[in-house]
Design an enzyme around this catalytic site. Sequence first.
Site, PDB file in Angstrom:
ATOM      1  N   ASP A 396      -1.504  -7.119 -10.437  1.00  0.00           N
ATOM      2  CA  ASP A 396      -1.831  -5.960  -9.622  1.00  0.00           C
ATOM      3  C   ASP A 396      -0.803  -5.873  -8.493  1.00  0.00           C
ATOM      4  OD1 ASP A 396      -3.351  -3.819  -8.534  1.00  0.00           O
ATOM      5  OD2 ASP A 396      -4.320  -5.214  -7.173  1.00  0.00           O
ATOM      6  N   LYS A 397      -0.773  -4.758  -7.801  1.00  0.00           N
ATOM      7  CA  LYS A 397       0.176  -4.598  -6.698  1.00  0.00           C
ATOM      8  C   LYS A 397      -0.505  -4.771  -5.339  1.00  0.00           C
ATOM      9  CE  LYS A 397       1.292  -0.624  -5.074  1.00  0.00           C
ATOM     10  NZ  LYS A 397       0.994  -0.822  -3.634  1.00  0.00           N
ATOM     11  N   THR A 398      -1.390  -3.832  -5.023  1.00  0.00           N
ATOM     12  CA  THR A 398      -1.982  -3.798  -3.690  1.00  0.00           C
ATOM     13  C   THR A 398      -2.899  -4.987  -3.473  1.00  0.00           C
ATOM     14  OG1 THR A 398      -1.914  -1.392  -3.785  1.00  0.00           O
ATOM     15  CG2 THR A 398      -3.260  -2.380  -2.064  1.00  0.00           C
ATOM     16  N   GLU A 476       0.678   7.292   7.016  1.00  0.00           N
ATOM     17  CA  GLU A 476       0.584   8.180   8.178  1.00  0.00           C
ATOM     18  C   GLU A 476      -0.026   7.452   9.365  1.00  0.00           C
ATOM     19  OE1 GLU A 476       0.494  12.836   7.278  1.00  0.00           O
ATOM     20  OE2 GLU A 476      -1.463  11.866   7.174  1.00  0.00           O
ATOM     21  N   THR A 651      -0.877  -1.174 -11.843  1.00  0.00           N
ATOM     22  CA  THR A 651      -1.477  -0.736 -10.582  1.00  0.00           C
ATOM     23  C   THR A 651      -2.086   0.647 -10.725  1.00  0.00           C
ATOM     24  OG1 THR A 651      -1.002  -0.243  -8.247  1.00  0.00           O
ATOM     25  CG2 THR A 651       0.761   0.158  -9.822  1.00  0.00           C
ATOM     26  N   GLY A 652      -3.064   0.909  -9.912  1.00  0.00           N
ATOM     27  CA  GLY A 652      -3.648   2.245  -9.847  1.00  0.00           C
ATOM     28  C   GLY A 652      -2.959   3.116  -8.821  1.00  0.00           C
ATOM     29  N   LYS A 747      -5.773  -1.131 -17.809  1.00  0.00           N
ATOM     30  CA  LYS A 747      -5.163  -2.427 -17.517  1.00  0.00           C
ATOM     31  C   LYS A 747      -5.569  -3.454 -18.576  1.00  0.00           C
ATOM     32  CE  LYS A 747      -4.833  -2.021 -12.458  1.00  0.00           C
ATOM     33  NZ  LYS A 747      -5.137  -2.676 -11.168  1.00  0.00           N
TER      34      LYS A 747
END
Length: 1104
Positions: A396-398, A476, A651-652, A747
């Site tokens: 996964d990434k995050t 942001e 990743t999502g 996944k």
Amino acid sequence: MERLSLGGLLREASLDRCFPLEGAGVLGEVPGCPVLVPEATCGQELAALVQGLEAWFCAESTTKYSKWSFLPRYLYLQFSKAANAFFLFITILQQIPDVSPVGKYTTLLPLLVILAISGIKEIVEDYVSFLLDNEILSKLCTIKVNVGDIVKNLNGEFLPADMILISSSEPQAMCYVATANLDGETNLKIRQALLETAGTQKEEQLVNLAGKIECEGPHRQFNNFVGTLYLRGKSPVSLGPDQMLLRGTQLKNTLWIIGIVIYTGFETKLMQNAVKSPLKRSKVEKVTNLQILVLLLLLFLMSAVSCVGALIWNKIYLENIWYMGNNGKCLMVFIILYHNLVPISLLLTLETVKFIQAQFINWDEDMHYDQNNLYAMARTSNLNEELGQVKYLFSDKTGTLTCNSMTFKKCTIAGVIYGQSSFCEFNDPKLLENFENGHPSAEYINEFLTLLCVCHTVIPERHGNDIIYQASSPDEAALVKGAKKLGFVFTTRTPYSVTIEVMTEMHTFEILNILEFSSNRKRMSIIVRTPAGHLRLYCKGADTVILERLSKDSLFVEDTLKHLEYFATEVTLCIAYTDLTEKEYQDWLEKYQRANQFYKTEFKKLEECYEIIEKEFLLLGATAIEDRLQANVPETISTLLRANIKIWVLTGDKQETAVNIAFSCKLISGTTPRIYLNASSFEATQQIIEYNCGDLGNLLGKENDLALIIDGETLKYALRFEIQRKFLDLALSCRAVLCCRLSPLQKAEIVDLVKKREGAITLAVGDGANDVGMIRMAHVGVGISGNEGMQATNNSDYSIAQFRYLEKLLLVHGTWNYFRVTKCILYCFYKNVVLYIIGLWFSFFNGFSGQIIFEHWCISLYNVIFTSLPPLTLGIFEKCCSQKSLLEYPQLYTVSQTGEVFNTKVFWIQCMDALIHSFILFWFPMKMLEHGNNFIISNILLLLLKLVFSCNVYYVVVTVCLKAALETTSWNTFSHVAVWGSIISWMVFFSVYSYFWPFFSLAPEMTGQISMALICPHFWLGLLLVPTTFEKASSNQKLESQCLSSECSLAITAPKGFSCLCLPDGYAFSQTEGAVVTQEELVRAYDTAKMENTKNPKRSSDFF
């Protein structure tokens, strides 16, 4: 049609469902979550068909067993092992009278001990998972809801079911939800109730609510939903994903929402994406199981040959040897006699070895994360050796590669770069010094920081003297927080203005228009009237789209481009503005208002309108935002790649964000050619895959220095049967693969596809609930204890606190465990074959009568005492290489990865080695003592057999212990005790046991054997020659010689014909694109000046 009514439940074969909304109801108080339940709820019958909720998002237990399934599932797991099934068969045979030559319980008792110890281990490991599940459940509201229930949730709570939003506390009936449990994205999603229900907030209004909802049947697509709301007396209204609140999401920045339950239990999208927890077995165990089956066939063949030999012997000699009788059960006798060729001690030894190996992982201080006091945890010990064979790593990434926290780190303003320190956040006093001391760039700094405070959709919330920024986009929020630390504070938002505080001075900007972000535009703009009355357009976006719209008069372009190259590993945004005249703005406004009428159906017209005014920009500079990587992630990935482990990121998150992170963590470099697969139809997907496969030519199917990037929509088509094979060929030809915008089930499908196609060992690592599917599907699942809860950890086989700990977990523990387990297995088979094949050779001497050459207790204690320690020390303390070497030369990992240390060929070479040794161990002493006429005085045959027995056992114990010494490459105190202590233990036992008779009614045949052996010169000659002769030859076959083989080198070629982009795309907005609420509507909806006194949380009853 599936129809739910107040009176009952009618189900028909259709994809649609329809249930009524009737107002008569009572308010049911549930702790933390009030539920308005209709008096005659239509969900009562549905509850019998689907499972009710046990927790908000703990959809299912992470344990492998329940109190009812433990016994059948555990027995199935144990007796699926060929060895256990065989020993059960032998136990049954031994109960037949006059069959077993070694007693009735010699196999039953060890088997029961092994099953008991293994069962206790499984219970302990599963009980730990049970406790962790309960720990999470205790923190969550546990209620049961049914279809048709009206549910109210408060801020911070997890949603218990899939619901349609009725109303909320926020303007325009909006709400924010965190979907990290579903797709791993950190940015908040906006959902909005229909105008027809937005005002339904009070209890009396809900009581009078009447109508029905028709919607599609359950499916797994998160972003797809079709339904229709029929309110009594009103026209039907369409429902879509923007009104859908999914189970497992968390309510954020919203005081409360009210929703109607439409899917529960296993019909929710979260559960539709769930993957059943499998019973995992390692590749080594499967290979061993297969070899045991072959060995059993040989055992039956040996038994049959011996039985035939007995029949022939009896036919020739039975008349003269009447006392031997005619045994019609000879086949069963020989099966029992030879059954120990499969070592029953192996199972208990492996359980002990793997359990201690798991403790070594748990105790490893190098994998201790001091910040949270978290140690690595082996949640199962069955897969320890699997860690040493991983070929594909799915990450996964995050939260796995990154810290799940966006920070403003660097910037360039007017050609001057700031923030070059190594601090995690921006920390450069030089910027404020230039601003305050009248530096030539002071005016640009002021405009730059003002833009950061004005051009965004962030909502400020005051908590005392502090301001908390709530944003749907983490990047942001990072920019606004960064400006705040530099003295430019965003304080207030009203529907038509924003107020900022600059060095204690307040400035209010009137918001005129917001030009929406989209992935096509790659930018966001805002038109404001400054405090001085000037019209100005502020814009931030990707460097490619900003630079091509710059005015000829724009300065600092060259310097900014150089700085962007320096920022390449971060997420970059270019900052620019342009001044507008009144006439220019009014002319554009007319076109904008006309185009805005078609916003919902033709956003492209609106984008074309934006293009008219977004031009002639003056460049201010650029920002560098970092979703900060976890410590040492780039170094870890580089090391794993050198170990020939292919890494896929699943990743999502957005494609641009994933690509930037891939650059940051060195998974791909600026010179790596990239293949992008983005298509909106099956035909387009097929065409682009076939084109790229053709472009690779002969390099297809070989590893190339390429990166493949694909999104979830394209993957949906790529996984179809027609092109699945070509897609996988293309993906496996790339060194790195990035799959973006994936659902949890996608996944898991990717992992399963590679696992089945390649047959290689896969490992999946993640930190969130959306990673559970792939963690369960992979051969080895690793959970990271992150910010997204404990779902991934609780469903994993191993848990770690940081991604960097994978390096030691795989390269050190994995390699060591693989060598230890395989050596332990090979040695256990070796020592049993050496001893028990002697029984076959003895059969030729005793007329195939089924007699045993060894005394019963000597056989029983052979595995229990005399040779029990060497395999344990090999399995626990053996090290093929030092930790330093394994980490410094990751290529050594390929030795265990390829499985050449343990396979069918190696196994049977070891068995043939043992067969030859057993032949020498029996026939050499036999023939040697036959010529010892000067020693044999009387009763020659009895003395000869006693001496043969004494010599055999002595030689066998010494031989197998010396074999363990040759296999040992990492000597320590335990190794010496195991090898030399085992030999000494046999000598002591043999000496004492020879004098048991007549003091104890035990082993009369052992009487005086120690004396006969010690005074026999042939015994000492054999002790010198027999063990050392073939051990010298065996020393040349040591497995560690492969550690420095040429296969450790990696050859990765880069194909021709692919263009390389030196820099990643320099942007990554996280706003929800195409949301139900536009950015302009969002900022117009809030007036924080009025909301300061109304944003304090209230009790749930205050809202009814």
